[in-house]
Design a protein around this motif. Structure first.
Motif: not given
Length: 433
Positions: A337-347, A423-428
């Protein structure tokens, strides 16, 4: 020779239930209406069918003549009360939908709706949408709601400029597109609105130079071509959730496409298969597909025509609100699971029960690290809707929202509906539209 296609066994069975016919509108045969019971149960019993969110359900069930007077009155009361209490804060599309639902047909004596007042308020909200377009080319909300506004104003004798409508609903407008993809349900709603406007001209209701009819025809032909360009091999129009309103648009515009361009029965077969597999867990999704399956469109709305009540072909029961979340098992799966804000990615890797939905993953991540993965949601007619992540709020005025992706692909299902897989790569992702 028409290209062959295959359906799952249940699809073949349901396909056989659909009468073959050579008319513009196809519908499920009455003796097989029971196949639609899951939709009706979801609409009537879901915890999300309340307040202003009940408008879509009320409209759909009234068009289908499914409710009994008591059920109808309860839904009318919910919608009418919500409108009365929240008029200033309702979006133009919410108010338009409420007007369509309350005026879908003439209800029992004793129910009095002041349509003229509501339509006047809608007219003012519509003008505000147009004014905002003068500023940056975008309405306050979106083109789907704007088209709903025009449809409601047209059907309920509100004030609008036909020349302005023609200008706004130009098929080449960027506002029909979402992430460079044509929005099928937005295009479909525009077709329904343009059809109503065209009928108002040809009937003499609107005194205007008939030269504008040619432009409207050109707009509709182009929009229909764009809708059909999104037709999938299995018969869906766009995705499963846009198909119902796209069917309505195609029902009323058969002059603008060749019969071999769309096989309505094939589309119905895949929709009925999806119903049997539980695809329509949210009441709004169920409400938007039902009218087309019963051969109805929003242009059938007529506040002066008596309502039709309760059919013996449906098994309608009122229960405690049912959960729309799929059943989960005790076995665990891992997803990224990832949170993407502009170029910052936290997973983060999280473990959830097999059968969990996207929202469960977000809740688990928040428990693990509230600083990076905190979020808030609010209830909508489509279920839970993400409003903030890490305190960053989605804003219609800025045209920003939190986009859901799985394995790099945009999700058409909501955070409370999409079932995740191992195995899903989930992203907000913080996005604009």
């Amino acid at each position: 020779m028409r290209q062959s296609y295959q359906l799952p066994l249940v699809g073949l069975l349901l396909f056989s239930l659909i009468p073959r016919q050579q008319c513009e509108i196809c519908e499920v045969s009455k003796e097989y209406y029971t196949a639609l019971n899951p939709l009706i149960s979801t609409m009537i019993n879901s915890k999300y069918t309340k307040g202003i969110h009940a408008a879509n359900v009320l409209l759909s069930l009234r068009l289908g003549g499914i409710l009994n007077p008591n059920q109808e009155q309860q839904l009318i009361q919910q919608v009418d009360t919500a409108v009365e209490n929240k008029k200033p804060s309702l979006t133009s599309g919410q108010l338009a939908l409420a007007i369509l639902a309350l005026g879908a047909c003439k209800g029992p004596d004793g129910i009095s709706i002041n349509y003229s007042e509501l339509v006047k308020i809608l007219g003012n909200k519509y003008k505000a949408e147009i004014k905002n377009m003068d500023h940056d080319g975008n309405p306050l909300t979106n083109y789907y709601q704007l088209s709903l506004d025009i449809l409601a104003l047209c059907l309920f004798s509100g004030n609008y400029s036909i020349t302005e409508v023609i200008k706004i609903l130009d098929p080449e407008s960027k506002n029909y597109y979402f992430h460079e993809q044509f929005s099928v349900d937005t295009g479909a709603m525009a077709v329904l609105a343009l059809t109503c406007v065209k009928r108002s001209i040809t009937s003499g209701q609107n005194k205007i130079d008939t030269k504008y009819l040619e432009t409207i025809d050109n707009h509709m032909e182009s929009l229909i071509a764009k809708i059909l360009s999104q037709k999938k091999e299995n018969g869906l129009l766009g995705n499963i959730y846009s198909t119902g309103e796209a069917m309505q648009a195609l029902f009323v515009s058969s002059d603008y496409y060749n019969k071999n361009q769309w096989d309505c029965q094939k589309t119905q077969a895949i929709v009925l298969t999806e119903i049997s597999q539980g695809a329509f867990r949210m009441p709004t999704a169920a409400a938007q597909i039902l009218p087309a399956l019963m051969g109805k469109t929003y242009l059938d709305i007529n506040k002066d025509s008596s309502c039709v009540y309760g059919s013996d072909n449906f098994n309608i029961s009122t229960q405690e609100p049912i959960s729309v979340t799929p059943a989960v098992s005790h076995s665990q799966i891992e997803v990224n699971y990832s949170v993407v804000v502009n170029n910052q990615i936290d997973n983060i890797m999280v473990s959830v029960a097999d059968g969990s939905v996207f929202l469960d993953v977000m809740e688990k991540a928040q428990k693990e690290n509230a600083t990076l993965f905190s979020f808030t949601v609010e209830e909508s007619s489509w279920g839970p809707y993400i409003t903030t992540v890490r305190g960053i709020k989605a804003n219609n005025n800025d045209r920003t929202y939190w986009e859901l992706l799985s394995n790099g692909k945009h999700l058409s299902q909501g955070v409370g509906s999409y079932v995740v897989h191992a195995g899903d790569d989930l992203e907000v992702r913080w996005s604009t539209y």
